[in-house]
Scaffold this motif. Structure first.
Motif, mmCIF file in Angstrom:
data_model
loop_
_atom_site.group_PDB
_atom_site.id
_atom_site.type_symbol
_atom_site.label_atom_id
_atom_site.label_comp_id
_atom_site.label_asym_id
_atom_site.label_seq_id
_atom_site.Cartn_x
_atom_site.Cartn_y
_atom_site.Cartn_z
ATOM 1 N N GLY A 1 0.808 -1.216 0.000
ATOM 2 C CA GLY A 1 0.000 0.000 0.000
ATOM 3 C C GLY A 1 0.842 1.268 0.000
ATOM 4 N N LEU A 2 1.933 1.242 0.760
ATOM 5 C CA LEU A 2 2.734 2.463 0.903
ATOM 6 C C LEU A 2 3.960 2.449 -0.003
ATOM 7 N N GLY A 3 4.171 1.315 -0.660
ATOM 8 C CA GLY A 3 5.307 1.235 -1.576
ATOM 9 C C GLY A 3 6.647 1.319 -0.877
ATOM 10 N N ILE A 4 6.742 0.676 0.303
ATOM 11 C CA ILE A 4 8.016 0.677 1.047
ATOM 12 C C ILE A 4 8.428 -0.756 1.327
ATOM 13 N N GLY A 5 9.666 -0.933 1.658
ATOM 14 C CA GLY A 5 10.159 -2.255 2.037
ATOM 15 C C GLY A 5 9.729 -2.611 3.451
ATOM 16 N N PRO A 6 9.616 -3.918 3.758
ATOM 17 C CA PRO A 6 9.185 -4.346 5.102
ATOM 18 C C PRO A 6 10.185 -3.950 6.183
ATOM 19 N N GLU A 7 11.443 -3.702 5.786
ATOM 20 C CA GLU A 7 12.449 -3.330 6.788
ATOM 21 C C GLU A 7 12.225 -1.908 7.303
ATOM 22 N N ARG A 8 11.278 -1.189 6.706
ATOM 23 C CA ARG A 8 10.949 0.157 7.194
ATOM 24 C C ARG A 8 9.769 0.143 8.151
ATOM 25 N N ILE A 9 9.181 -1.029 8.331
ATOM 26 C CA ILE A 9 7.990 -1.121 9.183
ATOM 27 C C ILE A 9 8.371 -1.603 10.586
ATOM 28 N N ILE A 10 7.741 -1.026 11.581
ATOM 29 C CA ILE A 10 7.860 -1.529 12.955
ATOM 30 C C ILE A 10 6.617 -2.366 13.227
ATOM 31 N N LYS A 11 6.850 -3.677 13.412
ATOM 32 C CA LYS A 11 5.737 -4.586 13.673
ATOM 33 C C LYS A 11 5.501 -4.613 15.178
ATOM 34 N N THR A 12 4.272 -4.443 15.586
ATOM 35 C CA THR A 12 3.936 -4.401 17.016
ATOM 36 C C THR A 12 3.053 -5.599 17.347
ATOM 37 N N ILE A 13 3.563 -6.470 18.219
ATOM 38 C CA ILE A 13 2.773 -7.649 18.606
ATOM 39 C C ILE A 13 2.411 -7.505 20.067
ATOM 40 N N LEU A 14 1.134 -7.669 20.354
ATOM 41 C CA LEU A 14 0.673 -7.543 21.748
ATOM 42 C C LEU A 14 0.476 -8.927 22.344
ATOM 43 N N TYR A 15 0.976 -9.088 23.569
ATOM 44 C CA TYR A 15 0.914 -10.382 24.257
ATOM 45 C C TYR A 15 0.159 -10.271 25.557
ATOM 46 N N GLN A 16 -0.416 -11.420 25.936
ATOM 47 C CA GLN A 16 -0.940 -11.578 27.289
ATOM 48 C C GLN A 16 0.081 -12.375 28.092
ATOM 49 N N THR A 17 0.354 -11.940 29.323
ATOM 50 C CA THR A 17 1.231 -12.709 30.211
ATOM 51 C C THR A 17 0.565 -12.753 31.581
ATOM 52 N N GLU A 18 1.169 -13.501 32.481
ATOM 53 C CA GLU A 18 0.597 -13.549 33.839
ATOM 54 C C GLU A 18 0.788 -12.224 34.565
ATOM 55 N N LYS A 19 1.623 -11.345 33.984
ATOM 56 C CA LYS A 19 1.818 -10.023 34.589
ATOM 57 C C LYS A 19 0.989 -8.960 33.876
ATOM 58 N N GLY A 20 0.147 -9.366 32.951
ATOM 59 C CA GLY A 20 -0.642 -8.400 32.174
ATOM 60 C C GLY A 20 -0.179 -8.381 30.727
ATOM 61 N N MET A 21 -0.613 -7.331 29.979
ATOM 62 C CA MET A 21 -0.251 -7.276 28.573
ATOM 63 C C MET A 21 1.126 -6.664 28.386
ATOM 64 N N ALA A 22 1.731 -6.959 27.210
ATOM 65 C CA ALA A 22 3.033 -6.397 26.872
ATOM 66 C C ALA A 22 3.107 -6.287 25.356
ATOM 67 N N ALA A 23 3.950 -5.357 24.868
ATOM 68 C CA ALA A 23 4.110 -5.177 23.432
ATOM 69 C C ALA A 23 5.536 -5.502 23.030
ATOM 70 N N ALA A 24 5.673 -6.191 21.895
ATOM 71 C CA ALA A 24 6.995 -6.505 21.353
ATOM 72 C C ALA A 24 7.106 -5.849 19.986
ATOM 73 N N LEU A 25 8.237 -5.188 19.741
ATOM 74 C CA LEU A 25 8.453 -4.505 18.461
ATOM 75 C C LEU A 25 9.611 -5.159 17.705
ATOM 76 N N VAL A 26 9.336 -5.601 16.490
ATOM 77 C CA VAL A 26 10.414 -6.088 15.619
ATOM 78 C C VAL A 26 10.236 -5.451 14.252
ATOM 79 N N ARG A 27 11.293 -5.531 13.467
ATOM 80 C CA ARG A 27 11.234 -4.992 12.124
ATOM 81 C C ARG A 27 10.222 -5.783 11.316
ATOM 82 N N GLY A 28 9.654 -5.181 10.305
ATOM 83 C CA GLY A 28 8.565 -5.800 9.542
ATOM 84 C C GLY A 28 8.925 -7.106 8.866
ATOM 85 N N ASP A 29 10.211 -7.312 8.573
ATOM 86 C CA ASP A 29 10.607 -8.557 7.929
ATOM 87 C C ASP A 29 11.098 -9.589 8.936
#
Lengths: 570, 570
Positions: free
Chosen positions: A271-299
């Motif tokens: 859609g944006l015409g960019i490479g995946p290495e320019r994207i910050i992927k945000t994954i949200l997790y549930q843990t026993e301590k509550g929610m947390a977010a993990a950020l990795v590069r799009g690829d």
């Protein structure tokens, strides 16, 4: 042995419930039968293979100074309560009560029992180092036992425990076992690779897994093909240097863009015409301590084992749509770290180095561009949380790495003082000072090694046993039971083989030759001697199971030839 | 192996809880350690002995055509429910549930599992006979585990099961196993005796126990010393012809005599001046079917195993004083069959032949004289219910028999069709007709054999291992660790022994010679080579552990001599 008198119940059909090749072939070739889910009876051929593997393991353990013992299978709960594992171990631990109501478990492992033994018997540095091992049934109440011997509930393991006075001593013991394991799997005739591994729940520091390479393996191994580098790791554990941008861009303005329906990295890059290495992927997790977010590069993918350690949590699951919407106010696919509040954010090392990146806007159908980590959002931790894959740089030499599938058949493990401290296994040094004993533990899955050998060594007709662990080396087949000269010659050759110490069987059943050949291929005897029509010229056929190569030999020479081949293969 | 590096934790003190010699010595000599009541860890020396016994058993099983397999330890309840033993087996069966709530037990024996296997794999007479065996941990949740390995809750057994088409086939298999068991215990270097035994709860017909003779044995064996008769039986099972009176007396009148306080046979014989063979002893029992009376001659004891069979009851206990008084109206010691109503009376064969006898009057302080069975009282059954003892006539040849104590280490057993019928293990004969397979089962207590060997072979200083099952054959002891010539010579002799395939250890510990000698005696190495002062004359000492015989030999000759002794002993 005479096949007519042996229990080798071969089947023509593949059993429906057997999903993997080793399970299918062990059932079809008459090696195992199921007694209950994940619980098997080993028939005569399988038991011969198990005992051969055990003997190889025993010899290599003894060579390194290991002393064989036998600990109980039923273990009193008190020791597990003392170590704290009784409550932690969960439903995989088979538990039972004796007639007096006392709690026991069926040992899945023996750290408690052996540490209890050693704290009672070892008190001085003079008694160290000590390497004790056993080969024994182990128990794990798998939720879904499957794949035959690959994931059973009752299985045979060799477990060795090392006891040393310090870390240097542990290093020596660990190296001995590492070498012994290489010898074991090499002698078993397997293609394998020791890989760095994650230490998981046993706790401890260094650990390597020994992986038999096979397409059907449950584990992924990442390795460096460059010689002599040889870096190899379980993907759970594998590391690779972060890929950093060659040029540092100057930060541009943060701006929101409309990205309707662009929920995946692929859609956004398109859609944006960019490479995946320019994207910050945000994954949200549930843990026993509550929610947390993990950020990795799009690829990249998140390595959840690494993330779990960084977050120091026992439970880690991807958050469901409701939780994501509740937190971000947006549908799944549009989360981003900018403005994300109240939960810990873990950024991968590569994310920290990004500039003018793209991430979800926490608004359905919108992303942010020109995102600059540190300026536009903060994180609680920056760490290596990405999954290494084929093509990533080797952490040792920088070469692009390869991937392979593997079956874990052994693991060596530095425990340190985890068990000796909690159970009080100490020794006195030369000055009379007390120290906790430094431990290691080292396992070989004996029955699993048998299954892995088949996963790696089979063809459409059956098993291709490596000679060293084959149930028998050679089968002698008279083609026609009615031809007395064939039968006599076959019997004589069989007799001479046995006399010469070759592990031979004769298929003396009153069956058609086709049935005998099919069974011989299925069972996987490395060599087959066929006594048929060529006997008119004094010749018999010697066939190699693995490559199908056939040679005609004088009947008077075949025994000598077989002996040569077997000695050369062992 | 070097003693300095081995885990042989010898103790000077006898552990308080060890009641029998084998238990005491195995703990003191560093062979075993307790993990829980009746559950032991086998340390390196013990495990070597176990493996040697196992190898002897394996060779003899294989020689008879046995095929080694391995069945599961955890067995699904379904099979035990199908055979009917799930509910019968009682609290000795360790039971557990898996994570899905399914019932399992830890196998005390494997009739169900193997019959299930065979019914699935054997369908034709062509596949019979079949002899399958395994060596494995077995489980029995003893109410009071004790005597170390003699009565443990986790122990190692060899169990073989035979499958034949008919009773004649079973006879052949049974004889093979009988012969194999003789070979096994002979090769283990034990003094033993096969004896006729009772079939007990497993059910079946013929059965023999193999008894290692030892004073500490829990079992009593009755045997005929006459050659070549050789009759021998467990006292539970032993028979002897009834002793009948030489002259039949004419019946005299029944009369009551006053016998105040004369409750025992001894008191009555004394009080009335008669021999005990004139007294009818009346024992009252409680069973699940109510009370019952057993009558034996005054100089006999009741064989409760025999009585239990005659009464066809599962429970048999001597009635308490209240029950006795309630039934007879008299105190314990004055019961008698005359006028005894409402309960079954079982008379021993010898009682039937008595005349003018004496028995309790069912009145406290009174007996009856002139009692004539048949005239003065009746019985429901007349049977052999007496216990055979030393001096009784041999049932084969009439010679007076002897008694000995024995430890049961093996049992061979004709099961017949008990399990094949209930589980439906059938075969088709030549005519296509279906028959139940005829089974036998055959057990060797492997760990119990180790304990029995010690009970039979020890002295005040320690164990006297038979060579064939000794953990090592020879220990080499340099007397002074400071005398470099002694040390070098000891090391050289040790090295040559190992080179020559002799199982040798060298006691290279920095200990006083007295400590080394004491430990060597305790552990029980059959031979000891001491390298001491005589080395000045080029000589070393070779000592036989069993008889203490010492010979001085040239150091250059000792290895050859040791090899000769060991070959001659194996």
């Amino acid at each position: 042995m005479r096949v007519s008198q042996m229990l080798i119940p071969t089947l023509r059909e593949t059993p429906a419930e057997a999903e993997v090749v080793s399970h299918q072939l062990m059932v079809r070739a008459g090696f195992i039968r199921k007694a209950a889910a994940g619980v098997y009876t080993f028939l005569p051929l399988a038991w011969r293979v198990v005992r051969k593997i055990e003997q190889i393991v025993r010899e290599e353990m003894n060579r390194m100074g290991g002393q064989e013992i036998m600990m109980p299978i039923i273990q009193p709960a008190e020791l597990w309560q003392e170590s704290g594992r009784w409550d932690v171990y969960g439903p995989e631990l088979f538990r039972l009560k004796d007639r007096h109501g006392r709690d026991f478990c069926l040992g899945p492992t023996h750290e408690e029992i052996i540490t209890d033994l050693v704290r009672g018997e070892v008190s001085s540095y003079k008694q160290l180092p000590l390497l004790l091992y056993q080969m024994q049934n182990k128990y794990r109440d798998e939720r879904r036992p499957r794949f035959g011997l690959m994931r059973g509930r009752e299985f045979i393991m060799k477990d060795l425990y090392s006891f040393d006075r310090d870390e240097e001593g542990l290093d020596v013991s660990y190296k001995k076992m590492y070498e012994a394991y290489n010898n074991i799997f090499r002698r078993c005739g397997l293609v394998f690779r020791p890989v760095e591994a994650d230490s998981g729940a046993i706790g401890g520091n260094d650990t390597h897994e020994f992986m038999v390479l096979a397409e059907s393996g449950e584990a992924t191994v990442v390795y460096c093909p460059a010689e002599p580098c040889g870096y190899a790791a379980n993907v759970e554990r594998a590391v690779s240097p972060p890929e950093l941008p060659a040029v540092q861009e100057s930060p541009g303005p943060l701006q929101e863009v409309v990205t309707p329906g662009q929920k995946t990295v692929e859609q956004v890059t398109k859609g944006l015409g960019i490479g995946p290495e320019r994207i910050i992927k945000t994954i949200l997790y549930q843990t026993e301590k509550g929610m947390a977010a993990a950020l990795v590069r799009g690829d990249r993918e998140v390595n959840e084992i690494k993330l779990q350690k960084v977050l120091d949590v026992l439970r880690l699951e991807i958050a469901g749509p409701e939780a994501v919407e509740g937190l971000t106010g947006a549908a799944v696919g549009f989360a981003g770290p900018v403005g994300l509040k109240d939960i810990p954010i873990v950024a991968d090392q590569e994310v920290e180095a990004m500039s003018n990146a793209v991430c979800g806007a926490n608004k359905t159908g919108a992303h942010l561009m020109g995102v600059n980590p540190g300026r536009d959002f903060q994180w609680q931790k920056c760490a290596d949380i990405r999954l290494v894959k084929r093509g990533c740089a080797c952490p040792n030499c920088g070469s692009p790495m390869e991937e392979a599938r593997g079956i874990e058949v052994g693991q060596v493990f530095k425990l340190g003082t985890k068990y000796s401290k909690v159970l009080g296994a100490d020794y006195l040094d030369e000055k009379g000072e007390s120290h906790p004993i430094v431990m290691g533990c080292y396992g070989v899955g004996v029955t699993r090694t048998m299954a892995a050998a088949i996963e790696q060594n089979h063809d459409k007709d059956g098993i291709l046993w490596p000679v060293s662990i084959a149930p028998f080396h050679v089968v002698v087949i008279p083609v026609s039971n009615k031809d007395s000269r064939q039968v006599e010659t076959a019997e004589r050759i069989y007799g001479e083989l046995v006399e010469a110490g070759v592990e031979a069987v004769i298929d003396d059943r009153n069956e058609r030759p086709g049935v005998k050949f099919k069974d011989a291929d299925l069972v996987g005897y490395p060599l087959r001697i066929t006594v048929g029509k060529s006997l008119a010229e004094g010749k018999v056929e010697l066939r190699h199971r693995r490559d199908g190569e056939v040679v005609m030999l004088l009947e008077t020479e075949v025994v000598k030839r077989v002996r040569e081949i077997i000695s050369a293969s062992l």
